[in-house]
Design a protein around this motif. Sequence first.
Motif, PDB file in Angstrom:
ATOM      1  N   ALA A   8      -3.945  14.391  -2.929  1.00 41.15           N
ATOM      2  CA  ALA A   8      -3.277  15.505  -2.503  1.00 41.15           C
ATOM      3  C   ALA A   8      -2.800  16.619  -3.210  1.00 41.15           C
ATOM      4  O   ALA A   8      -3.206  17.964  -3.034  1.00 41.15           O
ATOM      5  N   GLU A   9      -2.706  16.250  -4.590  1.00 46.55           N
ATOM      6  CA  GLU A   9      -2.765  17.156  -5.981  1.00 46.55           C
ATOM      7  C   GLU A   9      -3.778  18.291  -5.850  1.00 46.55           C
ATOM      8  O   GLU A   9      -3.705  19.287  -6.089  1.00 46.55           O
ATOM      9  N   LEU A  10      -4.912  17.444  -5.876  1.00 49.77           N
ATOM     10  CA  LEU A  10      -6.143  18.123  -6.033  1.00 49.77           C
ATOM     11  C   LEU A  10      -6.288  19.265  -4.738  1.00 49.77           C
ATOM     12  O   LEU A  10      -6.665  20.373  -5.048  1.00 49.77           O
ATOM     13  N   LEU A  11      -6.209  18.879  -3.611  1.00 50.99           N
ATOM     14  CA  LEU A  11      -6.498  19.734  -2.447  1.00 50.99           C
ATOM     15  C   LEU A  11      -5.347  20.778  -2.383  1.00 50.99           C
ATOM     16  O   LEU A  11      -5.810  21.958  -2.354  1.00 50.99           O
TER      17      LEU A  11
ATOM     18  N   GLY B 212      -8.804   9.114  -7.393  1.00 50.88           N
ATOM     19  CA  GLY B 212      -8.658   7.670  -7.400  1.00 50.88           C
ATOM     20  C   GLY B 212      -7.297   7.131  -6.550  1.00 50.88           C
ATOM     21  O   GLY B 212      -7.323   5.961  -6.283  1.00 50.88           O
ATOM     22  N   THR B 213      -6.640   8.106  -6.029  1.00 49.09           N
ATOM     23  CA  THR B 213      -5.500   7.580  -5.263  1.00 49.09           C
ATOM     24  C   THR B 213      -5.095   8.752  -4.361  1.00 49.09           C
ATOM     25  O   THR B 213      -5.670   9.878  -4.397  1.00 49.09           O
TER      26      THR B 213
ATOM     27  N   THR C 166       0.963  -1.373  -0.056  1.00 46.11           N
ATOM     28  CA  THR C 166       0.108  -0.085  -0.058  1.00 46.11           C
ATOM     29  C   THR C 166       0.927   1.252   0.102  1.00 46.11           C
ATOM     30  O   THR C 166       1.755   1.266   0.944  1.00 46.11           O
ATOM     31  N   SER C 167       0.535   2.331  -0.995  1.00 44.00           N
ATOM     32  CA  SER C 167       1.314   3.489  -1.187  1.00 44.00           C
ATOM     33  C   SER C 167       0.139   4.533  -1.368  1.00 44.00           C
ATOM     34  O   SER C 167      -1.042   4.290  -1.525  1.00 44.00           O
ATOM     35  N   ALA C 168       0.612   5.670  -1.514  1.00 45.89           N
ATOM     36  CA  ALA C 168      -0.023   6.870  -1.971  1.00 45.89           C
ATOM     37  C   ALA C 168      -0.561   6.834  -3.382  1.00 45.89           C
ATOM     38  O   ALA C 168      -1.607   7.416  -3.648  1.00 45.89           O
ATOM     39  N   ASP C 169      -0.045   5.852  -4.173  1.00 42.27           N
ATOM     40  CA  ASP C 169      -0.420   5.549  -5.531  1.00 42.27           C
ATOM     41  C   ASP C 169      -1.405   4.315  -5.351  1.00 42.27           C
ATOM     42  O   ASP C 169      -1.863   3.931  -6.556  1.00 42.27           O
ATOM     43  N   THR C 170      -1.749   3.775  -4.499  1.00 45.87           N
ATOM     44  CA  THR C 170      -2.662   2.851  -4.399  1.00 45.87           C
ATOM     45  C   THR C 170      -4.126   3.225  -4.642  1.00 45.87           C
ATOM     46  O   THR C 170      -4.299   4.122  -4.099  1.00 45.87           O
ATOM     47  N   GLY C 171      -4.766   2.319  -5.631  1.00 42.95           N
ATOM     48  CA  GLY C 171      -6.066   3.049  -5.872  1.00 42.95           C
ATOM     49  C   GLY C 171      -7.043   2.712  -4.929  1.00 42.95           C
ATOM     50  O   GLY C 171      -6.989   1.904  -3.775  1.00 42.95           O
ATOM     51  N   PHE C 172      -8.156   3.536  -4.818  1.00 40.55           N
ATOM     52  CA  PHE C 172      -9.151   3.588  -3.634  1.00 40.55           C
ATOM     53  C   PHE C 172      -9.763   2.221  -3.492  1.00 40.55           C
ATOM     54  O   PHE C 172     -10.172   1.791  -2.616  1.00 40.55           O
ATOM     55  N   GLU C 173     -10.125   1.661  -4.846  1.00 43.96           N
ATOM     56  CA  GLU C 173     -10.751   0.328  -5.018  1.00 43.96           C
ATOM     57  C   GLU C 173     -10.015  -0.636  -4.303  1.00 43.96           C
ATOM     58  O   GLU C 173     -10.590  -1.640  -3.541  1.00 43.96           O
TER      59      GLU C 173
END
Length: 60
Positions: free
Chosen positions: A50-53, A44-45, A4-11
């Motif tokens: 974080a980029e969006l916020l 999605g991740t 699991t990482s910051a790039d792991t998908g929410f699904e």
Amino acid sequence: MAGTSADTGFESLDLDSLVLIELAVIPTKQYGIDVAGDELAGAGTVAKVAELLSARGANG
């Protein structure tokens, strides 16, 4: 949850739309950054959220 990482998908994290709607309340309450649950889902991740916020915080 191995790998699991910051790039792991929410699904992969089993985060459904209700959880994402609940999570969307946090940046609004704590930082005044309005974001919708569907925007979080679309990101999605965690990394993309974080980029969006960050973009919203800089523009808002």
